[in-house]
Design a protein around this motif. Sequence first.
Motif, PDB file in Angstrom:
ATOM      1  N   GLU A 185       0.825  -1.207   0.000  1.00 38.80           N
ATOM      2  CA  GLU A 185       0.000   0.000   0.000  1.00 38.80           C
ATOM      3  C   GLU A 185       0.862   1.262   0.000  1.00 38.80           C
ATOM      4  OE1 GLU A 185      -4.150  -1.545   1.985  1.00 38.80           O
ATOM      5  OE2 GLU A 185      -2.543  -0.919   3.353  1.00 38.80           O
ATOM      6  N   SER A 186       2.018   1.211   0.654  1.00 35.26           N
ATOM      7  CA  SER A 186       2.907   2.377   0.653  1.00 35.26           C
ATOM      8  C   SER A 186       3.510   2.632  -0.731  1.00 35.26           C
ATOM      9  CB  SER A 186       4.023   2.218   1.696  1.00 35.26           C
ATOM     10  OG  SER A 186       4.983   1.264   1.269  1.00 35.26           O
ATOM     11  N   GLU A 187       3.485   1.616  -1.602  1.00 32.15           N
ATOM     12  CA  GLU A 187       3.943   1.755  -2.982  1.00 32.15           C
ATOM     13  C   GLU A 187       2.802   2.153  -3.914  1.00 32.15           C
ATOM     14  OE1 GLU A 187       6.175  -1.538  -4.553  1.00 32.15           O
ATOM     15  OE2 GLU A 187       7.151  -1.897  -2.647  1.00 32.15           O
ATOM     16  N   GLY A 188       1.613   2.356  -3.357  1.00 34.45           N
ATOM     17  CA  GLY A 188       0.471   2.754  -4.168  1.00 34.45           C
ATOM     18  C   GLY A 188      -0.365   1.613  -4.693  1.00 34.45           C
ATOM     19  N   ILE A 189      -0.125   0.400  -4.213  1.00 32.59           N
ATOM     20  CA  ILE A 189      -0.906  -0.764  -4.635  1.00 32.59           C
ATOM     21  C   ILE A 189      -2.208  -0.784  -3.848  1.00 32.59           C
ATOM     22  CG2 ILE A 189      -0.961  -3.291  -4.790  1.00 32.59           C
ATOM     23  CD1 ILE A 189       1.179  -1.937  -6.579  1.00 32.59           C
ATOM     24  N   ALA A 190      -3.320  -0.853  -4.565  1.00 30.11           N
ATOM     25  CA  ALA A 190      -4.628  -0.930  -3.911  1.00 30.11           C
ATOM     26  C   ALA A 190      -4.911  -2.373  -3.526  1.00 30.11           C
ATOM     27  CB  ALA A 190      -5.713  -0.418  -4.855  1.00 30.11           C
ATOM     28  N   VAL A 191      -5.193  -2.580  -2.256  1.00 33.38           N
ATOM     29  CA  VAL A 191      -5.538  -3.913  -1.757  1.00 33.38           C
ATOM     30  C   VAL A 191      -7.030  -3.898  -1.425  1.00 33.38           C
ATOM     31  CG1 VAL A 191      -5.073  -5.669  -0.003  1.00 33.38           C
ATOM     32  CG2 VAL A 191      -3.207  -4.235  -0.855  1.00 33.38           C
ATOM     33  N   ARG A 192      -7.737  -4.867  -1.943  1.00 34.56           N
ATOM     34  CA  ARG A 192      -9.188  -4.958  -1.730  1.00 34.56           C
ATOM     35  C   ARG A 192      -9.514  -5.305  -0.285  1.00 34.56           C
ATOM     36  NH1 ARG A 192      -8.974  -8.905  -6.580  1.00 34.56           N
ATOM     37  NH2 ARG A 192      -9.225  -7.553  -8.368  1.00 34.56           N
ATOM     38  N   GLU A 193     -10.782  -5.150   0.071  1.00 31.85           N
ATOM     39  CA  GLU A 193     -11.235  -5.489   1.423  1.00 31.85           C
ATOM     40  C   GLU A 193     -10.928  -6.932   1.785  1.00 31.85           C
ATOM     41  OE1 GLU A 193     -15.079  -4.594   3.165  1.00 31.85           O
ATOM     42  OE2 GLU A 193     -15.120  -2.777   1.950  1.00 31.85           O
ATOM     43  N   ASN A 194     -10.969  -7.829   0.787  1.00 31.03           N
ATOM     44  CA  ASN A 194     -10.721  -9.245   1.067  1.00 31.03           C
ATOM     45  C   ASN A 194      -9.223  -9.566   1.132  1.00 31.03           C
ATOM     46  OD1 ASN A 194      -9.876  -9.302  -1.611  1.00 31.03           O
ATOM     47  ND2 ASN A 194     -11.377 -10.812  -2.277  1.00 31.03           N
ATOM     48  N   GLY A 195      -8.375  -8.549   1.030  1.00 24.83           N
ATOM     49  CA  GLY A 195      -6.935  -8.748   1.179  1.00 24.83           C
ATOM     50  C   GLY A 195      -6.210  -9.129  -0.097  1.00 24.83           C
ATOM     51  N   THR A 196      -6.879  -9.048  -1.252  1.00 23.55           N
ATOM     52  CA  THR A 196      -6.237  -9.385  -2.518  1.00 23.55           C
ATOM     53  C   THR A 196      -6.002  -8.125  -3.341  1.00 23.55           C
ATOM     54  OG1 THR A 196      -8.317  -9.734  -3.722  1.00 23.55           O
ATOM     55  CG2 THR A 196      -7.350 -11.650  -2.593  1.00 23.55           C
ATOM     56  N   LEU A 197      -5.087  -8.248  -4.289  1.00 29.77           N
ATOM     57  CA  LEU A 197      -4.879  -7.163  -5.239  1.00 29.77           C
ATOM     58  C   LEU A 197      -5.267  -7.651  -6.623  1.00 29.77           C
ATOM     59  CD1 LEU A 197      -1.881  -7.748  -6.792  1.00 29.77           C
ATOM     60  CD2 LEU A 197      -1.149  -7.239  -4.495  1.00 29.77           C
ATOM     61  N   ASP A 198      -5.508  -6.722  -7.513  1.00 28.45           N
ATOM     62  CA  ASP A 198      -5.955  -7.042  -8.867  1.00 28.45           C
ATOM     63  C   ASP A 198      -4.758  -7.497  -9.697  1.00 28.45           C
ATOM     64  OD1 ASP A 198      -6.888  -7.091 -11.497  1.00 28.45           O
ATOM     65  OD2 ASP A 198      -7.937  -5.179 -11.325  1.00 28.45           O
ATOM     66  N   LEU A 199      -4.636  -8.811  -9.903  1.00 32.04           N
ATOM     67  CA  LEU A 199      -3.503  -9.341 -10.668  1.00 32.04           C
ATOM     68  C   LEU A 199      -3.533  -8.891 -12.121  1.00 32.04           C
ATOM     69  CD1 LEU A 199      -3.191 -12.960  -9.246  1.00 32.04           C
ATOM     70  CD2 LEU A 199      -1.665 -11.026  -8.850  1.00 32.04           C
ATOM     71  N   GLU A 200      -4.704  -8.665 -12.682  1.00 36.68           N
ATOM     72  CA  GLU A 200      -4.779  -8.176 -14.061  1.00 36.68           C
ATOM     73  C   GLU A 200      -4.144  -6.796 -14.174  1.00 36.68           C
ATOM     74  OE1 GLU A 200      -5.803  -9.882 -16.790  1.00 36.68           O
ATOM     75  OE2 GLU A 200      -5.937 -11.571 -15.393  1.00 36.68           O
ATOM     76  N   LEU A 201      -4.254  -6.012 -13.129  1.00 37.99           N
ATOM     77  CA  LEU A 201      -3.703  -4.662 -13.124  1.00 37.99           C
ATOM     78  C   LEU A 201      -2.238  -4.633 -12.722  1.00 37.99           C
ATOM     79  CD1 LEU A 201      -4.194  -1.586 -13.323  1.00 37.99           C
ATOM     80  CD2 LEU A 201      -4.964  -1.670 -10.940  1.00 37.99           C
ATOM     81  N   TYR A 202      -1.859  -5.413 -11.712  1.00 37.01           N
ATOM     82  CA  TYR A 202      -0.527  -5.296 -11.119  1.00 37.01           C
ATOM     83  C   TYR A 202       0.478  -6.373 -11.520  1.00 37.01           C
ATOM     84  CZ  TYR A 202      -2.707  -1.832  -8.101  1.00 37.01           C
ATOM     85  OH  TYR A 202      -3.357  -0.731  -7.632  1.00 37.01           O
ATOM     86  N   ARG A 203       0.038  -7.436 -12.146  1.00 32.85           N
ATOM     87  CA  ARG A 203       0.978  -8.515 -12.496  1.00 32.85           C
ATOM     88  C   ARG A 203       2.027  -8.011 -13.480  1.00 32.85           C
ATOM     89  NH1 ARG A 203       0.066 -14.220 -12.662  1.00 32.85           N
ATOM     90  NH2 ARG A 203      -2.135 -13.766 -12.543  1.00 32.85           N
ATOM     91  N   TRP A 204       3.277  -8.285 -13.184  1.00 34.82           N
ATOM     92  CA  TRP A 204       4.370  -7.962 -14.095  1.00 34.82           C
ATOM     93  C   TRP A 204       4.479  -9.090 -15.102  1.00 34.82           C
ATOM     94  CZ3 TRP A 204       9.069 -10.570 -14.915  1.00 34.82           C
ATOM     95  CH2 TRP A 204       9.976  -9.895 -15.736  1.00 34.82           C
ATOM     96  N   THR A 205       4.530  -8.730 -16.369  1.00 31.80           N
ATOM     97  CA  THR A 205       4.653  -9.720 -17.424  1.00 31.80           C
ATOM     98  C   THR A 205       5.850  -9.385 -18.287  1.00 31.80           C
ATOM     99  OG1 THR A 205       2.252  -9.933 -17.452  1.00 31.80           O
ATOM    100  CG2 THR A 205       3.433 -10.839 -19.329  1.00 31.80           C
ATOM    101  N   PRO A 206       6.821 -10.281 -18.365  1.00 29.50           N
ATOM    102  CA  PRO A 206       7.985  -9.991 -19.216  1.00 29.50           C
ATOM    103  C   PRO A 206       7.581  -9.970 -20.682  1.00 29.50           C
ATOM    104  CG  PRO A 206       8.089 -12.227 -18.377  1.00 29.50           C
ATOM    105  CD  PRO A 206       6.908 -11.570 -17.729  1.00 29.50           C
ATOM    106  N   ARG A 207       8.103  -9.014 -21.412  1.00 32.46           N
ATOM    107  CA  ARG A 207       7.782  -8.880 -22.836  1.00 32.46           C
ATOM    108  C   ARG A 207       8.478  -9.963 -23.643  1.00 32.46           C
ATOM    109  NH1 ARG A 207       9.109  -3.272 -25.145  1.00 32.46           N
ATOM    110  NH2 ARG A 207       7.592  -2.777 -23.556  1.00 32.46           N
TER     111      ARG A 207
END
Length: 91
Positions: free
Chosen positions: A59-81
Amino acid sequence: TYGQIAGLIEHRLSPRAVGWAMHGCPENVPWQRVVNAQGACSTDRLPDMPPGLQRGLLESEGIAVRENGTLDLELYRWTPRARRRGKVTRT
């Protein structure tokens, strides 16, 4: 995710082993950015980790964590090109 890292290293370690490896990584490695397959923090159950530490760091890095304690992997997942001669290029 731990499984994604396992895949990137050609499954030389299981996702669980990746988690244990991350637990012992040097201080300058951003271990808090690795979450489980559901997008949740797995460190709260470790006896030597303060509850909420990983979530707080994310959260201090600006990652939004949902009420259920998960983050949106579609938004935050790093994918190597692409991989070139052993290097991973970030997207």
